[in-house]
Design an enzyme around this catalytic site. Structure first.
Site, PDB file in Angstrom:
ATOM      1  N   HIS A 265       0.870  -1.240  -0.034  1.00 53.32           N
ATOM      2  CA  HIS A 265      -0.095   0.014  -0.045  1.00 53.32           C
ATOM      3  C   HIS A 265       0.943   1.346  -0.022  1.00 53.32           C
ATOM      4  CE1 HIS A 265      -3.805  -2.032   0.244  1.00 53.32           C
ATOM      5  NE2 HIS A 265      -3.544  -2.577   1.175  1.00 53.32           N
ATOM      6  N   HIS A 344     -12.349  51.059  -7.031  1.00 51.76           N
ATOM      7  CA  HIS A 344     -11.427  51.705  -8.044  1.00 51.76           C
ATOM      8  C   HIS A 344     -12.305  52.746  -8.992  1.00 51.76           C
ATOM      9  CE1 HIS A 344      -7.945  52.779 -10.548  1.00 51.76           C
ATOM     10  NE2 HIS A 344      -7.326  52.653  -9.453  1.00 51.76           N
TER      11      HIS A 344
HETATM   12 ZN   LIG Z   1      -6.102  -5.993  -0.122  1.00 51.04          ZN
END
Ligand SMILES: [Zn+2]
Length: 439
Positions: A265, A344
């Site tokens: 992971h 302005h």
């Molecule tokens: Zn897994």
């Protein structure tokens, strides 16, 4: 040209209830349709105000064993299998509603989620899909020996080598990821864990819902599970499942070939981050249409594909013409709705001179991109000389912004002479200098 692939969502609400891996308690997950460009979001129905979490790489929190995403103090754990199923089965937009902090684990594979998506149905929407096309080779490497490489490909492919401790259970599989291939070859592959890794967690009671019904446990040479292996190479198939789920956090379809060696992971997440960063870089100066080389102009859409500026800072509405390679004219309609008129000046609105210089710089930038024929570099505004403001520009005026490249040296430095015209009179002028840096 083939019709563009369309975004998809689920056709109906569908859900199922099962055991959550970490708490061991019952959890219900429900898929809901979502509009185009919504992406995948998780919704915590069990919390006050039902917060949602975008399944995006910037919300990635931890990658230990499973993938956790979160926003603020809200978390959802173990999202990779449901994300893999949604992505691989072609669902771009959906709400994943849960009454717990993790989905029901099912049998440790993505089968339960594939069944759920089948039950909900998949329907096309009316906007094209967004893709990330792999360009230059990208790779990530970790100290644990994981290596992931992304190569250009017009399909999405994964070639994965999995190896256990001492290279036991070494398995290899290469495939194109399509909904049919995913459903058949990948979705049924279950999570596998090494006994030495989970023993401490079991002792600490951290995986209350874990059992041989939702994971394969490898102890030495022995493979323990309630049901026999579903594939001789089930482990590498599950590795591919996790790669798909983690890369789903990129938020776009990928056209490319992922070569993964001993992935986990953490390395999957690293590659997802790298791709997302590259995508952000590309979007900053997205040029997806060629700039016309003749007298043709650019409409607002085309201007916005070249310039990163947006309202209220986009100072050119259109390019009305190009004259040779080095000259062009842009147009800006100045309306009372411009935010700068509010201050302005109240009761006496005048377009600030610096905004006119900004308009000149933006028109000149378009010329420079055309000249350089590349968007891999970004132009920085260096100086403005001989700037003169001759007449006030007022609400209702149409300002024509003329730019001409007068010098460009070694593709690193360029000068442009610019002036703005209202009602056939020059209202402002200046000489601008730019430098180019690699992005
Ligand atoms: Zn897994």
């Amino acid at each position: 040209m083939a019709a563009p692939e369309l975004q998809q969502t689920v056709g109906n609400i569908a859900g199922f209830t099962g055991t959550a891996l970490h708490t061991g308690e019952k959890a219900t997950l429900r898929l809901h349709p979502a509009p185009v460009d919504h992406g995948i979001k998780f919704k915590r129905k069990d919390l006050q105000d039902e917060p949602t979490i975008d399944a995006k790489v910037e919300n990635l929190k931890t990658v230990e064993r499973a993938t956790t995403i979160g926003e603020g103090s809200v978390r959802v754990h173990t999202v990779e299998h449901v994300l893999a199923a949604l992505w691989a089965m072609g669902v771009d937009n959906a709400i994943v509603e849960m009454d717990a902090n993790e989905p029901p684990i099912g049998d440790g594979s993505a089968q339960a989620y594939v069944d759920l998506i089948r039950k909900a149905g998949v329907v096309a929407q009316d906007e094209p899909r967004k893709f990330f096309g792999a360009g230059d080779t990208m790779h990530v490497q970790s100290k644990t020996g994981a290596l992931l490489v992304l190569l250009p490909d017009d399909k999405f492919r994964i070639s994965c080598t999995q190896a256990g401790p001492n290279n036991k259970f070494t398995q290899f599989l290469s495939m194109e990821v399509t909904p049919a291939a995913f459903e058949r070859e990948i979705a049924p592959a279950r999570t596998f864990v090494y006994y030495e890794d989970v023993k401490p967690l079991m002792d600490k009671n951290l995986i209350k819902g874990g059992s041989l019904e939702n994971a394969i446990v490898v102890r030495g040479e022995a493979v323990l599970s309630k049901e026999p292996l579903r594939f001789a190479d089930e482990f590498v198939r599950h590795k591919i499942l996790d790669i798909i789920g983690d890369l789903a956090l990129v938020g776009r379809r990928i056209r490319g070939h992922v070569i993964a060696v001993k992935p986990g992971h953490a390395s999957n997440a690293d590659l997802a981050r790298l791709i997302a960063r590259e995508q952000t870089r590309r979007s900053a100066v997205a040029v997806s249409r060629p700039i016309p080389s003749g007298d043709g102009g650019l409409d607002t859409d085309q201007v916005m594909q070249i310039l990163p500026h947006r309202f209220p800072f986009l100072m050119v509405d259109r390019i009305i013409s190009f004259d040779t390679e080095t000259k062009c004219v842009g147009v800006k309609t100045v309306t009372i709705n411009e935010p700068f008129f509010q201050g302005h000046f109240p009761g006496h609105p005048v377009m600030p001179g610096v905004m006119q210089v900004e308009a000149m710089a933006q028109v000149a930038s378009i010329l420079l991109f055309k000249l350089a024929k590349t968007t891999s570099r970004i132009g920085y505004f260096m100086s403005a000389d001989e700037v003169k403001f001759r007449k006030p520009v007022l609400p209702g005026d149409t300002m024509f912004v003329h730019a001409e490249i007068t010098k460009s040296r070694g593709e690193r430095l360029a000068k442009a002479k610019c002036h703005c015209v209202v009602n056939d009179a020059i209202v402002s002028e200046g000489e601008l200098m730019f430098t180019f840096l690699d992005k």
